[in-house]
Write a protein that holds these residues in place. Sequence first.
Motif, PDB file in Angstrom:
ATOM      1  N   GLY A  59       0.640  -0.622  -0.068  1.00 29.20           N
ATOM      2  CA  GLY A  59      -0.056  -0.044   0.484  1.00 29.20           C
ATOM      3  C   GLY A  59       1.096   1.064   0.350  1.00 29.20           C
ATOM      4  N   TRP A  60       0.877   1.950  -0.322  1.00 28.22           N
ATOM      5  CA  TRP A  60       0.774   3.587  -0.636  1.00 28.22           C
ATOM      6  C   TRP A  60       0.986   4.498  -0.666  1.00 28.22           C
ATOM      7  N   ASP A  61       0.399   6.102  -0.117  1.00 30.51           N
ATOM      8  CA  ASP A  61       0.101   7.380  -0.543  1.00 30.51           C
ATOM      9  C   ASP A  61      -0.614   7.491  -2.016  1.00 30.51           C
ATOM     10  N   GLY A  62      -1.275   7.634  -2.095  1.00 35.66           N
ATOM     11  CA  GLY A  62      -1.756   7.866  -3.819  1.00 35.66           C
ATOM     12  C   GLY A  62      -1.803   7.410  -5.029  1.00 35.66           C
ATOM     13  N   ILE A  63      -2.054   5.614  -4.326  1.00 40.73           N
ATOM     14  CA  ILE A  63      -1.932   5.106  -5.359  1.00 40.73           C
ATOM     15  C   ILE A  63      -3.732   4.003  -5.028  1.00 40.73           C
ATOM     16  N   PRO A  64      -4.258   4.723  -6.214  1.00 42.45           N
ATOM     17  CA  PRO A  64      -5.365   3.285  -5.841  1.00 42.45           C
ATOM     18  C   PRO A  64      -5.609   2.101  -5.324  1.00 42.45           C
ATOM     19  N   TRP A  65      -6.274   2.218  -4.451  1.00 38.03           N
ATOM     20  CA  TRP A  65      -6.218   0.436  -3.928  1.00 38.03           C
ATOM     21  C   TRP A  65      -7.690  -0.377  -3.487  1.00 38.03           C
ATOM     22  N   ASP A  66      -8.654   0.156  -4.633  1.00 35.39           N
ATOM     23  CA  ASP A  66      -9.976  -0.547  -3.887  1.00 35.39           C
ATOM     24  C   ASP A  66     -10.729  -1.394  -4.552  1.00 35.39           C
ATOM     25  N   ARG A  67     -10.382  -2.941  -3.983  1.00 36.94           N
ATOM     26  CA  ARG A  67     -10.378  -4.226  -4.063  1.00 36.94           C
ATOM     27  C   ARG A  67     -11.885  -4.070  -4.505  1.00 36.94           C
ATOM     28  N   GLU A  68     -12.611  -3.416  -3.600  1.00 35.52           N
ATOM     29  CA  GLU A  68     -14.474  -4.166  -3.191  1.00 35.52           C
ATOM     30  C   GLU A  68     -15.138  -3.662  -4.697  1.00 35.52           C
ATOM     31  N   ALA A  69     -14.842  -2.291  -5.060  1.00 43.06           N
ATOM     32  CA  ALA A  69     -14.805  -1.402  -6.038  1.00 43.06           C
ATOM     33  C   ALA A  69     -15.654  -2.889  -6.883  1.00 43.06           C
ATOM     34  N   ARG A  70     -17.045  -1.802  -7.576  1.00 43.88           N
ATOM     35  CA  ARG A  70     -17.902  -3.278  -8.737  1.00 43.88           C
ATOM     36  C   ARG A  70     -17.803  -2.282  -9.760  1.00 43.88           C
ATOM     37  N   PRO A  71     -16.760  -1.944 -10.865  1.00 43.00           N
ATOM     38  CA  PRO A  71     -17.241  -0.890 -11.823  1.00 43.00           C
ATOM     39  C   PRO A  71     -17.754  -2.146 -12.877  1.00 43.00           C
ATOM     40  N   SER A  72     -18.650  -1.233 -14.123  1.00 45.77           N
ATOM     41  CA  SER A  72     -19.241  -2.541 -14.913  1.00 45.77           C
ATOM     42  C   SER A  72     -17.762  -2.851 -16.160  1.00 45.77           C
ATOM     43  N   LEU A  73     -18.200  -3.367 -16.711  1.00 45.47           N
ATOM     44  CA  LEU A  73     -16.768  -3.680 -17.926  1.00 45.47           C
ATOM     45  C   LEU A  73     -17.019  -2.993 -18.447  1.00 45.47           C
ATOM     46  N   ASP A  74     -17.515  -2.188 -19.300  1.00 45.41           N
ATOM     47  CA  ASP A  74     -17.202  -1.485 -20.308  1.00 45.41           C
ATOM     48  C   ASP A  74     -16.860   0.210 -19.489  1.00 45.41           C
ATOM     49  N   GLU A  75     -17.011   0.395 -17.702  1.00 50.43           N
ATOM     50  CA  GLU A  75     -15.997   1.281 -16.783  1.00 50.43           C
ATOM     51  C   GLU A  75     -14.369   0.703 -17.544  1.00 50.43           C
ATOM     52  N   VAL A  76     -14.122  -0.218 -17.003  1.00 43.39           N
ATOM     53  CA  VAL A  76     -12.743  -0.891 -16.680  1.00 43.39           C
ATOM     54  C   VAL A  76     -12.480  -1.513 -18.463  1.00 43.39           C
ATOM     55  N   LEU A  77     -13.225  -0.854 -19.066  1.00 46.43           N
ATOM     56  CA  LEU A  77     -12.284  -1.124 -20.872  1.00 46.43           C
ATOM     57  C   LEU A  77     -11.998  -0.313 -20.695  1.00 46.43           C
ATOM     58  N   ALA A  78     -12.853   1.151 -20.537  1.00 44.68           N
ATOM     59  CA  ALA A  78     -12.444   2.378 -21.331  1.00 44.68           C
ATOM     60  C   ALA A  78     -10.949   2.909 -20.907  1.00 44.68           C
ATOM     61  N   VAL A  79     -10.997   2.773 -19.822  1.00 44.65           N
ATOM     62  CA  VAL A  79      -9.683   2.466 -18.844  1.00 44.65           C
ATOM     63  C   VAL A  79      -8.590   1.768 -19.496  1.00 44.65           C
ATOM     64  N   ARG A  80      -8.690   0.521 -19.895  1.00 43.69           N
ATOM     65  CA  ARG A  80      -8.138  -0.389 -20.554  1.00 43.69           C
ATOM     66  C   ARG A  80      -7.795  -0.149 -21.741  1.00 43.69           C
ATOM     67  N   ARG A  81      -8.481   0.810 -22.645  1.00 43.72           N
ATOM     68  CA  ARG A  81      -8.026   0.912 -24.254  1.00 43.72           C
ATOM     69  C   ARG A  81      -7.248   2.319 -23.841  1.00 43.72           C
ATOM     70  N   GLU A  82      -7.086   3.143 -22.891  1.00 44.79           N
ATOM     71  CA  GLU A  82      -6.714   4.116 -22.410  1.00 44.79           C
ATOM     72  C   GLU A  82      -4.793   3.312 -22.233  1.00 44.79           C
ATOM     73  N   ARG A  83      -4.308   2.479 -21.429  1.00 45.50           N
ATOM     74  CA  ARG A  83      -3.696   1.855 -21.204  1.00 45.50           C
ATOM     75  C   ARG A  83      -2.913   1.104 -22.657  1.00 45.50           C
ATOM     76  N   GLN A  84      -3.911  -0.125 -23.379  1.00 45.24           N
ATOM     77  CA  GLN A  84      -2.973  -0.538 -24.423  1.00 45.24           C
ATOM     78  C   GLN A  84      -2.493   0.354 -25.644  1.00 45.24           C
ATOM     79  N   ALA A  85      -3.172   1.709 -25.708  1.00 45.88           N
ATOM     80  CA  ALA A  85      -2.599   2.452 -26.262  1.00 45.88           C
ATOM     81  C   ALA A  85      -1.690   3.020 -26.182  1.00 45.88           C
ATOM     82  N   MET A  86      -1.293   2.908 -24.744  1.00 47.85           N
ATOM     83  CA  MET A  86      -0.284   3.649 -24.279  1.00 47.85           C
ATOM     84  C   MET A  86       0.907   2.605 -24.716  1.00 47.85           C
TER      85      MET A  86
END
Length: 339
Positions: A238-265
């Motif tokens: 664990g570190w200050d300033g780095i997110p870590w919410d294991r129990e969050a329940r985002p939709s698949l599309d929400e997570v994929l939006a971030v993933r597409r950005e990371r894949q493009a990077m």
Amino acid sequence: MRLASSPGFFGVPETVLRDLHEQQITHLQRWPFLSDRTSHPEAWARSSAADDLIGGRGSRSSGTGSSVLRMTEFRDQDLSGARFVRTNLRGAAFNHVFLNDADLRAVDFRGVRMRGVELVDVEISAELRNVVVNGVDIAPLVEAELNRRMPERAKMRAEDAGGFREAWAILERLWEGTLARARRLPEAELHRNVDGEWSFIQTLRHLNFASAAWVGRMVIGTASPWHALDLPWDEAPGWDGIPWDREARPSLDEVLAVRRERQAMVRSVMESLTDERLASTVTRTEPGWPQLEGFPVKTCLRIVLNEEWEHRLYAERDLPSAQPESGAPEQGRLGDRLR
């Protein structure tokens, strides 16, 4: 018995970890509960022999001289169902011990010798190096068979810039097929956890974290490349300033939006990659994680390739066990990391 590895640190096999500088592999990374007296005083207080555990020597020095710790001996006892978590058993001896149906995860077996043992109905998922069974080193045999089953696997050990570009293109193609299967399932199945392991969506969140850490921060140099849905590995300190919410329940599309950005990077880095850049090193000392000096760019990118490859296999293995929404769902193991 089932042996499941958390392959090395941060889900990285030992073969990759050997590229790390030894001074960067701190006790905090492998034994976080023993390594920070300030952040975890209660854990430290519970471990009166913490220094001895880290050293693995069974002795300690006091201000007035040295003393030898007395090691516990368990003889003719029934310890069925016992749990050992972050426990140092280095140098322990097991004679006439029953480990039937044991579940071992993230266990370091380096240097272990087994004589007169019975390995029957045993499932092992591990990084193998110099594993000699009945006089035969089985590691190269397993490696060859895995590459035979999936020829693309060998591409993940790229050595030049062109090879890294090819490996990343393979991963993007394979993941598209996996995502197509996942989209046919009820979203509740993609959030399913079993035995504390990651769900499919948590696996994608972790891959987003891995790309941000090893490409966004280490290779590109963005000090804080995180998104609120990024997910570190479970045993991270664990570190200050780095997110870590294991129990969050985002939709698949929400997570994929971030993933597409990371894949493009990552794709952009691969497309502009040269052999000279690949052979260079990077240093990141800003607050956050990773903090490494003179760290090879090749290792950063290889870590990402390994994460993407291995986690997709876990998802592919477990997705078929998910049932249609109208049926009684069988709990498949989506994701498999202390990763």
